[in-house]
Design an enzyme around this catalytic site. Sequence first.
Site, mmCIF file in Angstrom:
data_model
loop_
_atom_site.group_PDB
_atom_site.id
_atom_site.type_symbol
_atom_site.label_atom_id
_atom_site.label_comp_id
_atom_site.label_asym_id
_atom_site.label_seq_id
_atom_site.Cartn_x
_atom_site.Cartn_y
_atom_site.Cartn_z
ATOM 1 N N GLY A 243 0.838 -1.199 0.000
ATOM 2 C CA GLY A 243 0.000 0.000 0.000
ATOM 3 C C GLY A 243 0.868 1.242 0.000
ATOM 4 C CB SER A 244 0.079 4.710 0.803
ATOM 5 O OG SER A 244 -0.399 4.566 2.121
ATOM 6 C CB THR A 245 5.397 5.549 1.299
ATOM 7 O OG1 THR A 245 5.801 4.877 0.101
ATOM 8 C CG2 THR A 245 6.622 5.803 2.154
ATOM 9 N N GLY A 248 2.627 2.397 5.391
ATOM 10 C CA GLY A 248 3.742 1.475 5.651
ATOM 11 C C GLY A 248 4.601 1.955 6.809
ATOM 12 C CD GLU A 265 4.671 -3.517 -3.811
ATOM 13 O OE1 GLU A 265 4.923 -2.293 -3.953
ATOM 14 O OE2 GLU A 265 3.731 -4.093 -4.366
ATOM 15 C CB CYS A 299 3.007 -0.081 -6.519
ATOM 16 S SG CYS A 299 3.181 -1.789 -7.034
ATOM 17 C CD GLU A 396 2.444 5.572 -5.555
ATOM 18 O OE1 GLU A 396 2.351 5.766 -4.330
ATOM 19 O OE2 GLU A 396 2.573 4.451 -6.057
HETATM 20 P P1 NDP Z 1 -3.356 2.652 1.813
HETATM 21 O O1 NDP Z 1 -1.933 2.439 2.114
HETATM 22 O O2 NDP Z 1 -4.125 3.586 2.647
HETATM 23 O O3 NDP Z 1 -4.117 1.236 1.824
HETATM 24 C C1 NDP Z 1 -3.528 -0.031 1.591
HETATM 25 C C2 NDP Z 1 -4.168 -1.072 2.512
HETATM 26 O O4 NDP Z 1 -3.884 -0.750 3.888
HETATM 27 C C3 NDP Z 1 -5.685 -1.104 2.429
HETATM 28 O O5 NDP Z 1 -6.136 -2.422 2.678
HETATM 29 C C4 NDP Z 1 -6.084 -0.162 3.554
HETATM 30 O O6 NDP Z 1 -7.391 -0.345 3.971
HETATM 31 C C5 NDP Z 1 -5.078 -0.546 4.617
HETATM 32 N N1 NDP Z 1 -4.837 0.496 5.618
HETATM 33 C C6 NDP Z 1 -5.162 1.820 5.575
HETATM 34 N N2 NDP Z 1 -4.751 2.449 6.692
HETATM 35 C C7 NDP Z 1 -4.153 1.504 7.465
HETATM 36 C C8 NDP Z 1 -3.503 1.529 8.731
HETATM 37 N N3 NDP Z 1 -3.369 2.654 9.429
HETATM 38 N N4 NDP Z 1 -2.972 0.392 9.212
HETATM 39 C C9 NDP Z 1 -3.053 -0.763 8.512
HETATM 40 N N5 NDP Z 1 -3.664 -0.855 7.311
HETATM 41 C C10 NDP Z 1 -4.196 0.264 6.777
HETATM 42 O O7 NDP Z 1 -3.501 3.072 0.340
HETATM 43 P P2 NDP Z 1 -4.793 3.739 -0.309
HETATM 44 O O8 NDP Z 1 -5.579 2.634 -0.799
HETATM 45 O O9 NDP Z 1 -5.507 4.713 0.549
HETATM 46 O O10 NDP Z 1 -4.100 4.579 -1.456
HETATM 47 C C11 NDP Z 1 -3.371 5.752 -1.148
HETATM 48 C C12 NDP Z 1 -2.168 5.870 -1.987
HETATM 49 O O11 NDP Z 1 -1.325 4.745 -1.718
HETATM 50 C C13 NDP Z 1 -2.418 5.777 -3.462
HETATM 51 O O12 NDP Z 1 -2.713 7.001 -4.033
HETATM 52 C C14 NDP Z 1 -1.106 5.251 -3.923
HETATM 53 O O13 NDP Z 1 -0.230 6.333 -4.044
HETATM 54 C C15 NDP Z 1 -0.624 4.370 -2.841
HETATM 55 N N6 NDP Z 1 -0.875 2.957 -3.081
HETATM 56 C C16 NDP Z 1 0.175 2.163 -3.412
HETATM 57 C C17 NDP Z 1 -0.054 0.849 -3.689
HETATM 58 C C18 NDP Z 1 1.019 -0.078 -4.062
HETATM 59 O O14 NDP Z 1 0.737 -1.085 -4.697
HETATM 60 N N7 NDP Z 1 2.247 0.155 -3.671
HETATM 61 C C19 NDP Z 1 -1.373 0.277 -3.675
HETATM 62 C C20 NDP Z 1 -2.409 1.184 -3.251
HETATM 63 C C21 NDP Z 1 -2.132 2.459 -2.971
HETATM 64 P P3 NDP Z 1 -8.531 0.520 3.236
HETATM 65 O O15 NDP Z 1 -8.508 0.147 1.816
HETATM 66 O O16 NDP Z 1 -9.734 0.029 3.876
HETATM 67 O O17 NDP Z 1 -8.210 1.958 3.506
#
Ligand code: NDP
Length: 486
Positions: A243-245, A248, A265, A299, A396
């Site tokens: 997910g997002s940095t 992370g 990742e 990503c 990003e």
């Molecule tokens: P997030 O990092 O917020 O979400 C990724 C996952 O983590 C989702 O399942 C999310 O749940 C969950 N999550 C959110 N907050 C927390 C937390 N505090 N602790 C643990 N888990 C959490 O990404 P977003 O989907 O909001 O996207 C935001 C930005 O992240 C995008 O614009 C992009 O730049 C980047 N991104 C990068 C990705 C990659 O593959 N590297 C993939 C997706 C996003 P929920 O969906 O319910 O919020």
Amino acid sequence: MSTQETRTGIVWDYAPAPESPDHVRLRDSYGLFLDGDFRDPIDGTRVPSINPATEETLAEVAFAGPADIRRAVESARAAQPGWAALSGLERGKYLFRIARLIQERARELAVVESMDGGKPIRESRDVDVPLAAAHFFHYAGWADKLSYGVGGRKVEPLGVAAQIVPWNFPLLMAAWKLAPALACGNTAVLKPAETTPLTALFLAEICQEAELPPGVVSILPGDGSTGATLVREPDIDKVAFTGSTAVGKNIQAALAGRGVSLTLELGGKSANVIFEDAALDQAVEGIVNGIFFNQGHVCCAGSRLLIQESVADVVIGKLWERMGRLRVGDPLDKNTDVGAINSREQLTRIEELVAAGEEEGAVRRSVACELPERGWWFAPTIFTDVAPAHRIAVEEIFGPVVSVLTFRTQAEAIEKANNSPYGLAAGIWTDKGSKAFEVASALQAGVVWQNTYNHFDPSAAFGGYKESGFGREGGPAGLRPYLRAS
Ligand code: NDP
């Protein structure tokens, strides 16, 4: 006017080729998948999952609360010794069965992935679903050879893995996480993203059908707070997050000092570098694939396009022309190249960054295309005259937007490509093998593609440098994060 129009006087267009959703066995409502069955939440809620192309509800999905999460972790803990005690060959058979069932339900999974996430059916059908099956096949093969994957050392599983995946490749990311974890003898609690839980729930049905022992896999849809609670559960041994940095970093801070193994990742702002000696038409296809695949919700998207100055005008001209032929619209139409933006929230993020690009002085061009009235859409967009400090060159965007920078020399290309806090992927386009090797070894990126882009294979490791995270998924390297080796 094209040659064809001159000859026939007819303007040819594609007839719609919609994939029918009639065969999809989608339930009206889904519970949480734990202890081997779908169950009502104890303290969770129920939330609709929306089709981003139509804004219609597809199904109602249970979101897990803290008591549900505790129960899933307890069930994973209880199941783990029995799962680890199976021979690798037996565990491999389960993974193999899951892979075969994914193949059997491939058409259905592809349609649901496109309806829930907005990606073109061509991509979910030809990339997401086959690759998800391939990951299970790949790790089915590793399950009885684990120690060979870590240099012949003795290995044991870590225990219970908490896994959190994003919305851009919901089924594929679930496969990337679950397949190696299970092959290594761990049990897993997986949280899909809030906006795209459906194919993970189909995967739960597949686990049931494969008669996976209860507790080996739990699937708990939820929002960010569900993920935050899951990683703070005391009885987990491993967290794998994509997910997002920002999130992370938050998870890393939450795990500090707890002895829980972590792989991250995260995001990227990957450079796609076009040298003047590249096959330019081929490079343009690679640029399109690099940034417009999955609406740029990737990503490792090649969102920073670095073009050698001597060919910049030619490449931009060819790219702009090619962008004009991209078909934006109904994700279920087999002719569609660019589908819907995953959520209203993500569309707002894209619009904000694009507005920043214009305010900071970059030149924006968006393809003039008819966008559907309902749903969330963004026309393929290119920015030129971009300075390295512009937000669109640094942050990003995660949408169908490419920022073009130029360079004169190889050294400048490397310096500009590495000028990013991220380091996930890069592309190099040149017909000189020696140049490709030299540049690739100087780039700070986990994956470097040469004369191709977004090329994935389950046997190849994927992962980042710098703020793009650490740990690898795929291939034998993907076993390491799920094993204790001595
Ligand atoms: P997030 O990092 O917020 O979400 C990724 C996952 O983590 C989702 O399942 C999310 O749940 C969950 N999550 C959110 N907050 C927390 C937390 N505090 N602790 C643990 N888990 C959490 O990404 P977003 O989907 O909001 O996207 C935001 C930005 O992240 C995008 O614009 C992009 O730049 C980047 N991104 C990068 C990705 C990659 O593959 N590297 C993939 C997706 C996003 P929920 O969906 O319910 O919020």
